[in-house]
Design a protein around this motif. Structure first.
Motif, PDB file in Angstrom:
ATOM      1  N   VAL A 193       0.873  -1.173   0.000  1.00 16.97           N
ATOM      2  CA  VAL A 193       0.000   0.000   0.000  1.00 16.97           C
ATOM      3  C   VAL A 193       0.907   1.218   0.000  1.00 16.97           C
ATOM      4  O   VAL A 193       1.790   1.345   0.853  1.00 16.97           O
ATOM      5  CB  VAL A 193      -0.908   0.004   1.243  1.00 16.97           C
ATOM      6  CG1 VAL A 193      -1.762   1.270   1.287  1.00 16.97           C
ATOM      7  CG2 VAL A 193      -1.801  -1.243   1.259  1.00 16.97           C
TER       8      VAL A 193
ATOM      9  N   CYS B 173      -2.796   6.156   0.089  1.00 15.81           N
ATOM     10  CA  CYS B 173      -3.921   5.635   0.875  1.00 15.81           C
ATOM     11  C   CYS B 173      -4.551   6.739   1.725  1.00 15.81           C
ATOM     12  O   CYS B 173      -3.852   7.441   2.448  1.00 15.81           O
ATOM     13  CB  CYS B 173      -3.449   4.495   1.767  1.00 15.81           C
ATOM     14  SG  CYS B 173      -4.728   3.882   2.893  1.00 15.81           S
ATOM     15  N   ILE B 174      -5.875   6.847   1.614  1.00 16.37           N
ATOM     16  CA  ILE B 174      -6.609   7.834   2.406  1.00 16.37           C
ATOM     17  C   ILE B 174      -7.359   7.169   3.559  1.00 16.37           C
ATOM     18  O   ILE B 174      -8.188   7.796   4.229  1.00 16.37           O
ATOM     19  CB  ILE B 174      -7.595   8.644   1.532  1.00 16.37           C
ATOM     20  CG1 ILE B 174      -8.557   7.703   0.787  1.00 16.37           C
ATOM     21  CG2 ILE B 174      -6.835   9.550   0.562  1.00 16.37           C
ATOM     22  CD1 ILE B 174      -9.711   8.409   0.084  1.00 16.37           C
ATOM     23  N   GLY B 175      -7.112   5.875   3.740  1.00 19.17           N
ATOM     24  CA  GLY B 175      -7.696   5.179   4.887  1.00 19.17           C
ATOM     25  C   GLY B 175      -9.173   4.872   4.776  1.00 19.17           C
ATOM     26  O   GLY B 175      -9.859   4.785   5.795  1.00 19.17           O
ATOM     27  N   CYS B 176      -9.660   4.688   3.555  1.00 18.99           N
ATOM     28  CA  CYS B 176     -11.100   4.444   3.395  1.00 18.99           C
ATOM     29  C   CYS B 176     -11.532   3.105   3.991  1.00 18.99           C
ATOM     30  O   CYS B 176     -12.679   2.922   4.345  1.00 18.99           O
ATOM     31  CB  CYS B 176     -11.509   4.539   1.935  1.00 18.99           C
ATOM     32  SG  CYS B 176     -11.195   3.036   0.984  1.00 18.99           S
ATOM     33  N   GLY B 177     -10.610   2.153   4.062  1.00 18.57           N
ATOM     34  CA  GLY B 177     -10.896   0.875   4.713  1.00 18.57           C
ATOM     35  C   GLY B 177     -11.492  -0.204   3.838  1.00 18.57           C
ATOM     36  O   GLY B 177     -11.695  -1.334   4.290  1.00 18.57           O
ATOM     37  N   LEU B 178     -11.759   0.112   2.597  1.00 11.47           N
ATOM     38  CA  LEU B 178     -12.396  -0.860   1.707  1.00 11.47           C
ATOM     39  C   LEU B 178     -11.569  -2.130   1.525  1.00 11.47           C
ATOM     40  O   LEU B 178     -12.112  -3.244   1.532  1.00 11.47           O
ATOM     41  CB  LEU B 178     -12.676  -0.202   0.352  1.00 11.47           C
ATOM     42  CG  LEU B 178     -13.469  -1.029  -0.651  1.00 11.47           C
ATOM     43  CD1 LEU B 178     -14.866  -1.331  -0.121  1.00 11.47           C
ATOM     44  CD2 LEU B 178     -13.568  -0.305  -1.989  1.00 11.47           C
ATOM     45  N   CYS B 179     -10.275  -1.962   1.377  1.00 13.40           N
ATOM     46  CA  CYS B 179      -9.429  -3.144   1.137  1.00 13.40           C
ATOM     47  C   CYS B 179      -9.473  -4.115   2.311  1.00 13.40           C
ATOM     48  O   CYS B 179      -9.541  -5.337   2.117  1.00 13.40           O
ATOM     49  CB  CYS B 179      -7.994  -2.731   0.832  1.00 13.40           C
ATOM     50  SG  CYS B 179      -7.239  -1.694   2.102  1.00 13.40           S
TER      51      CYS B 179
ATOM     52  N   MET C  68      -5.894  -2.301   8.756  1.00 13.52           N
ATOM     53  CA  MET C  68      -5.713  -0.886   9.046  1.00 13.52           C
ATOM     54  C   MET C  68      -4.717  -0.746  10.197  1.00 13.52           C
ATOM     55  O   MET C  68      -4.781  -1.467  11.193  1.00 13.52           O
ATOM     56  CB  MET C  68      -7.045  -0.250   9.419  1.00 13.52           C
ATOM     57  CG  MET C  68      -8.148  -0.414   8.362  1.00 13.52           C
ATOM     58  SD  MET C  68      -7.669   0.098   6.695  1.00 13.52           S
ATOM     59  CE  MET C  68      -7.570   1.875   6.928  1.00 13.52           C
TER      60      MET C  68
ATOM     61  N   ALA D  43      -3.942   1.711   5.430  1.00 13.54           N
ATOM     62  CA  ALA D  43      -3.886   0.266   5.248  1.00 13.54           C
ATOM     63  C   ALA D  43      -2.449  -0.218   5.107  1.00 13.54           C
ATOM     64  O   ALA D  43      -1.566   0.528   4.687  1.00 13.54           O
ATOM     65  CB  ALA D  43      -4.685  -0.140   4.012  1.00 13.54           C
TER      66      ALA D  43
ATOM     67  N   CYS E 113      -9.745   0.042  -4.842  1.00 15.84           N
ATOM     68  CA  CYS E 113      -9.231   1.139  -4.025  1.00 15.84           C
ATOM     69  C   CYS E 113      -9.501   2.458  -4.755  1.00 15.84           C
ATOM     70  O   CYS E 113      -9.100   2.616  -5.906  1.00 15.84           O
ATOM     71  CB  CYS E 113      -7.730   0.985  -3.778  1.00 15.84           C
ATOM     72  SG  CYS E 113      -7.036   2.429  -2.943  1.00 15.84           S
ATOM     73  N   PRO E 114     -10.194   3.392  -4.109  1.00 12.79           N
ATOM     74  CA  PRO E 114     -10.596   4.623  -4.792  1.00 12.79           C
ATOM     75  C   PRO E 114      -9.437   5.522  -5.222  1.00 12.79           C
ATOM     76  O   PRO E 114      -9.618   6.385  -6.086  1.00 12.79           O
ATOM     77  CB  PRO E 114     -11.488   5.327  -3.767  1.00 12.79           C
ATOM     78  CG  PRO E 114     -11.051   4.781  -2.456  1.00 12.79           C
ATOM     79  CD  PRO E 114     -10.658   3.351  -2.718  1.00 12.79           C
ATOM     80  N   VAL E 115      -8.271   5.341  -4.625  1.00  9.06           N
ATOM     81  CA  VAL E 115      -7.139   6.199  -4.981  1.00  9.06           C
ATOM     82  C   VAL E 115      -5.978   5.416  -5.600  1.00  9.06           C
ATOM     83  O   VAL E 115      -4.890   5.949  -5.783  1.00  9.06           O
ATOM     84  CB  VAL E 115      -6.647   7.022  -3.762  1.00  9.06           C
ATOM     85  CG1 VAL E 115      -7.715   8.025  -3.341  1.00  9.06           C
ATOM     86  CG2 VAL E 115      -6.275   6.120  -2.599  1.00  9.06           C
TER      87      VAL E 115
ATOM     88  N   ALA F 117      -4.105   3.060  -4.399  1.00 10.35           N
ATOM     89  CA  ALA F 117      -2.947   3.007  -3.503  1.00 10.35           C
ATOM     90  C   ALA F 117      -2.330   1.622  -3.357  1.00 10.35           C
ATOM     91  O   ALA F 117      -1.284   1.481  -2.734  1.00 10.35           O
ATOM     92  CB  ALA F 117      -3.352   3.538  -2.124  1.00 10.35           C
ATOM     93  N   ILE F 118      -2.991   0.610  -3.923  1.00 13.70           N
ATOM     94  CA  ILE F 118      -2.502  -0.756  -3.762  1.00 13.70           C
ATOM     95  C   ILE F 118      -1.742  -1.189  -5.009  1.00 13.70           C
ATOM     96  O   ILE F 118      -2.271  -1.150  -6.112  1.00 13.70           O
ATOM     97  CB  ILE F 118      -3.666  -1.726  -3.478  1.00 13.70           C
ATOM     98  CG1 ILE F 118      -4.412  -1.285  -2.214  1.00 13.70           C
ATOM     99  CG2 ILE F 118      -3.147  -3.157  -3.326  1.00 13.70           C
ATOM    100  CD1 ILE F 118      -5.704  -2.050  -1.957  1.00 13.70           C
TER     101      ILE F 118
HETATM  102 FE1  F3S Z   1      -6.363   2.846   1.638  1.00 14.45          FE
HETATM  103 FE2  F3S Z   1      -7.293   2.145  -0.681  1.00 14.45          FE
HETATM  104 FE3  F3S Z   1      -7.364   0.477   1.290  1.00 14.45          FE
HETATM  105  S1  F3S Z   1      -7.550   4.126   0.303  1.00 14.45           S
HETATM  106  S2  F3S Z   1      -7.581   1.745   3.100  1.00 14.45           S
HETATM  107  S3  F3S Z   1      -5.552   1.294   0.322  1.00 14.45           S
HETATM  108  S4  F3S Z   1      -8.903   0.695  -0.279  1.00 14.45           S
END
Ligand code: F3S
Length: 63
Positions: free
Chosen positions: A7, A11-17, A27, A33, A55-57, A59-60
């Motif tokens: 990650v 990562c904005i910490g959305c928690g989806l992953c 997390m 993440a 992942c919305p941004v 980051a993975i």
């Molecule tokens: Fe972060 Fe993307 Fe997971 S924003 S918490 S790596 S879904």
């Protein structure tokens, strides 16, 4: 083939992953993440790939 994820700092910490694939993503206390350091087990590869794609941004990263 081997497969691991990291990650990155986007990562904005959305928690989806962590919801989609808790076997690989969790997390941290910092609210972002982290991926397990080990190879992703065969049975978790589908959900881990889904987590990366969703992942919305973006980051993975697969490494
Ligand atoms: Fe972060 Fe993307 Fe997971 S924003 S918490 S790596 S879904």
């Amino acid at each position: 083939p081997k497969m691991k994820y990291v990650v990155n700092e986007s990562c904005i910490g959305c928690g989806l992953c962590a919801t989609t694939c808790p076997e690989v993503f969790s997390m941290t206390d910092a609210g972002v993440a982290a991926a397990i350091a080990e190879e992703v087990a065969e049975e978790n590869r589908g959900s881990a790939a889904e987590a990366r794609e969703n992942c919305p941004v973006g980051a993975i990263e697969e490494v």
